[in-house]
Design a protein around this motif. Structure first.
Motif, PDB file in Angstrom:
ATOM      1  N   PHE A 167       0.837  -1.207   0.000  1.00 52.23           N
ATOM      2  CA  PHE A 167       0.000   0.000   0.000  1.00 52.23           C
ATOM      3  C   PHE A 167       0.872   1.257   0.000  1.00 52.23           C
ATOM      4  O   PHE A 167       0.614   2.200  -0.744  1.00 52.23           O
ATOM      5  CB  PHE A 167      -0.949   0.016   1.197  1.00 52.23           C
ATOM      6  N   GLU A 168       1.900   1.267   0.843  1.00 53.66           N
ATOM      7  CA  GLU A 168       2.769   2.437   0.919  1.00 53.66           C
ATOM      8  C   GLU A 168       3.521   2.661  -0.385  1.00 53.66           C
ATOM      9  O   GLU A 168       3.645   3.804  -0.840  1.00 53.66           O
ATOM     10  CB  GLU A 168       3.733   2.295   2.100  1.00 53.66           C
ATOM     11  N   CYS A 169       4.027   1.603  -0.987  1.00 54.92           N
ATOM     12  CA  CYS A 169       4.751   1.746  -2.253  1.00 54.92           C
ATOM     13  C   CYS A 169       3.835   2.209  -3.382  1.00 54.92           C
ATOM     14  O   CYS A 169       4.296   2.864  -4.321  1.00 54.92           O
ATOM     15  CB  CYS A 169       5.440   0.434  -2.623  1.00 54.92           C
ATOM     16  N   LYS A 170       2.562   1.912  -3.288  1.00 53.82           N
ATOM     17  CA  LYS A 170       1.589   2.385  -4.276  1.00 53.82           C
ATOM     18  C   LYS A 170       1.380   3.891  -4.142  1.00 53.82           C
ATOM     19  O   LYS A 170       0.979   4.554  -5.090  1.00 53.82           O
ATOM     20  CB  LYS A 170       0.260   1.635  -4.093  1.00 53.82           C
ATOM     21  N   GLY A 171       1.638   4.420  -2.931  1.00 54.57           N
ATOM     22  CA  GLY A 171       1.458   5.851  -2.703  1.00 54.57           C
ATOM     23  C   GLY A 171       0.347   6.167  -1.726  1.00 54.57           C
ATOM     24  O   GLY A 171       0.025   7.339  -1.509  1.00 54.57           O
ATOM     25  N   LEU A 172      -0.246   5.126  -1.140  1.00 53.66           N
ATOM     26  CA  LEU A 172      -1.270   5.357  -0.118  1.00 53.66           C
ATOM     27  C   LEU A 172      -0.590   5.602   1.223  1.00 53.66           C
ATOM     28  O   LEU A 172       0.401   4.946   1.555  1.00 53.66           O
ATOM     29  CB  LEU A 172      -2.218   4.158  -0.027  1.00 53.66           C
ATOM     30  N   ARG A 173      -1.124   6.555   1.964  1.00 55.70           N
ATOM     31  CA  ARG A 173      -0.538   6.921   3.261  1.00 55.70           C
ATOM     32  C   ARG A 173      -1.289   6.198   4.368  1.00 55.70           C
ATOM     33  O   ARG A 173      -2.517   6.206   4.408  1.00 55.70           O
ATOM     34  CB  ARG A 173      -0.629   8.429   3.470  1.00 55.70           C
ATOM     35  N   LEU A 174      -0.546   5.579   5.267  1.00 53.70           N
ATOM     36  CA  LEU A 174      -1.129   4.903   6.415  1.00 53.70           C
ATOM     37  C   LEU A 174      -1.498   5.950   7.455  1.00 53.70           C
ATOM     38  O   LEU A 174      -0.630   6.658   7.961  1.00 53.70           O
ATOM     39  CB  LEU A 174      -0.118   3.902   6.979  1.00 53.70           C
ATOM     40  N   VAL A 175      -2.784   6.076   7.736  1.00 48.57           N
ATOM     41  CA  VAL A 175      -3.274   7.075   8.676  1.00 48.57           C
ATOM     42  C   VAL A 175      -3.358   6.498  10.087  1.00 48.57           C
ATOM     43  O   VAL A 175      -3.025   7.160  11.066  1.00 48.57           O
ATOM     44  CB  VAL A 175      -4.666   7.602   8.245  1.00 48.57           C
ATOM     45  N   ASP A 176      -3.810   5.255  10.193  1.00 47.42           N
ATOM     46  CA  ASP A 176      -3.958   4.609  11.501  1.00 47.42           C
ATOM     47  C   ASP A 176      -4.006   3.103  11.287  1.00 47.42           C
ATOM     48  O   ASP A 176      -4.437   2.630  10.228  1.00 47.42           O
ATOM     49  CB  ASP A 176      -5.232   5.081  12.195  1.00 47.42           C
ATOM     50  N   LEU A 177      -3.557   2.351  12.268  1.00 51.47           N
ATOM     51  CA  LEU A 177      -3.704   0.903  12.280  1.00 51.47           C
ATOM     52  C   LEU A 177      -3.562   0.409  13.696  1.00 51.47           C
ATOM     53  O   LEU A 177      -3.054   1.127  14.567  1.00 51.47           O
ATOM     54  CB  LEU A 177      -2.675   0.221  11.371  1.00 51.47           C
ATOM     55  N   LYS A 178      -4.032  -0.797  13.933  1.00 54.49           N
ATOM     56  CA  LYS A 178      -3.876  -1.419  15.235  1.00 54.49           C
ATOM     57  C   LYS A 178      -4.005  -2.924  15.096  1.00 54.49           C
ATOM     58  O   LYS A 178      -4.488  -3.422  14.069  1.00 54.49           O
ATOM     59  CB  LYS A 178      -4.882  -0.866  16.248  1.00 54.49           C
ATOM     60  N   LEU A 179      -3.560  -3.637  16.103  1.00 54.32           N
ATOM     61  CA  LEU A 179      -3.693  -5.077  16.182  1.00 54.32           C
ATOM     62  C   LEU A 179      -4.771  -5.364  17.220  1.00 54.32           C
ATOM     63  O   LEU A 179      -4.606  -5.006  18.393  1.00 54.32           O
ATOM     64  CB  LEU A 179      -2.357  -5.709  16.601  1.00 54.32           C
ATOM     65  N   VAL A 180      -5.872  -5.947  16.782  1.00 58.39           N
ATOM     66  CA  VAL A 180      -7.005  -6.216  17.678  1.00 58.39           C
ATOM     67  C   VAL A 180      -7.648  -7.542  17.306  1.00 58.39           C
ATOM     68  O   VAL A 180      -7.460  -8.052  16.203  1.00 58.39           O
ATOM     69  CB  VAL A 180      -8.086  -5.106  17.609  1.00 58.39           C
ATOM     70  N   THR A 181      -8.413  -8.071  18.237  1.00 58.18           N
ATOM     71  CA  THR A 181      -9.302  -9.186  17.943  1.00 58.18           C
ATOM     72  C   THR A 181     -10.710  -8.614  17.945  1.00 58.18           C
ATOM     73  O   THR A 181     -11.127  -8.007  18.939  1.00 58.18           O
ATOM     74  CB  THR A 181      -9.163 -10.309  18.990  1.00 58.18           C
ATOM     75  N   LEU A 182     -11.417  -8.757  16.831  1.00 60.46           N
ATOM     76  CA  LEU A 182     -12.763  -8.192  16.735  1.00 60.46           C
ATOM     77  C   LEU A 182     -13.716  -8.882  17.690  1.00 60.46           C
ATOM     78  O   LEU A 182     -13.641 -10.099  17.889  1.00 60.46           O
ATOM     79  CB  LEU A 182     -13.304  -8.340  15.312  1.00 60.46           C
ATOM     80  N   THR A 183     -14.605  -8.101  18.269  1.00 57.91           N
ATOM     81  CA  THR A 183     -15.680  -8.675  19.070  1.00 57.91           C
ATOM     82  C   THR A 183     -16.743  -9.232  18.127  1.00 57.91           C
ATOM     83  O   THR A 183     -16.783  -8.895  16.931  1.00 57.91           O
ATOM     84  CB  THR A 183     -16.329  -7.607  19.969  1.00 57.91           C
ATOM     85  N   ALA A 184     -17.619 -10.050  18.660  1.00 55.05           N
ATOM     86  CA  ALA A 184     -18.718 -10.593  17.855  1.00 55.05           C
ATOM     87  C   ALA A 184     -19.591  -9.462  17.320  1.00 55.05           C
ATOM     88  O   ALA A 184     -20.061  -9.518  16.178  1.00 55.05           O
ATOM     89  CB  ALA A 184     -19.536 -11.578  18.676  1.00 55.05           C
ATOM     90  N   ASP A 185     -19.806  -8.426  18.126  1.00 55.88           N
ATOM     91  CA  ASP A 185     -20.622  -7.285  17.682  1.00 55.88           C
ATOM     92  C   ASP A 185     -19.947  -6.522  16.541  1.00 55.88           C
ATOM     93  O   ASP A 185     -20.605  -6.149  15.569  1.00 55.88           O
ATOM     94  CB  ASP A 185     -20.906  -6.327  18.849  1.00 55.88           C
ATOM     95  N   GLN A 186     -18.661  -6.275  16.653  1.00 56.84           N
ATOM     96  CA  GLN A 186     -17.939  -5.592  15.571  1.00 56.84           C
ATOM     97  C   GLN A 186     -17.985  -6.428  14.294  1.00 56.84           C
ATOM     98  O   GLN A 186     -18.197  -5.896  13.206  1.00 56.84           O
ATOM     99  CB  GLN A 186     -16.482  -5.338  15.958  1.00 56.84           C
ATOM    100  N   ALA A 187     -17.785  -7.731  14.427  1.00 56.83           N
ATOM    101  CA  ALA A 187     -17.819  -8.616  13.263  1.00 56.83           C
ATOM    102  C   ALA A 187     -19.206  -8.615  12.620  1.00 56.83           C
ATOM    103  O   ALA A 187     -19.316  -8.555  11.392  1.00 56.83           O
ATOM    104  CB  ALA A 187     -17.419 -10.033  13.672  1.00 56.83           C
TER     105      ALA A 187
END
Length: 133
Positions: free
Chosen positions: A25-45
């Motif tokens: 993504f970065e090499c394509k030219g898209l800028r990373l604005v935010d990211l995180k490592l999480v396990t989704l809850t059943a509600d989020q899923a």
């Protein structure tokens, strides 16, 4: 600038593909604005895959996406949704072009490494489901 939502799925995290995927993504030219490592809850899923509710694969989809950590991210750039979708490739990795993320890393439709928003509206909804901005 347009924003989009992408998420490395549990199979991509398990296999250690996070860095390679972000690099594409970065090499394509898209800028990373935010990211995180999480396990989704059943509600989020359930909110994330609401359009699939009632389909025969829905329960398996929810079980898989909540089975381990994921890396959701917000990317920004010109035509971010279309650009990221082109990098991601077809949903079925066996039909995805070589050089795309799914074409290079995926093996099955059910575990296809990554999710990418398919429209700016869905990107906004998916971002709001995972991130507090």
């Amino acid at each position: 600038m347009e924003r989009t939502f992408c998420m490395v799925k549990p199979d991509g995290v398990r296999r250690g593909c996070i860095g390679d995927i972000i690099s594409r993504f970065e090499c394509k030219g898209l800028r990373l604005v935010d990211l995180k490592l999480v396990t989704l809850t059943a509600d989020q899923a359930a909110r994330h895959y609401a359009e699939h509710q009632g389909k025969d694969f829905y329960d398996d989809l929810i079980q898989f996406i909540t089975s381990g950590p994921v890396v959701p991210m917000i990317l920004e750039g010109p035509n971010a949704v279309a650009a990221s979708r082109a990098l991601i490739g077809a949903t079925d990795p066996l039909k995805a072009a070589p050089g795309t993320i799914r074409g290079d890393y995926g093996l099955t439709v059910s575990e296809n490494i990554i999710h990418g928003a398919d429209s700016p509206e869905n990107a906004d909804r998916e971002i709001a489901n995972i991130f507090t901005l």
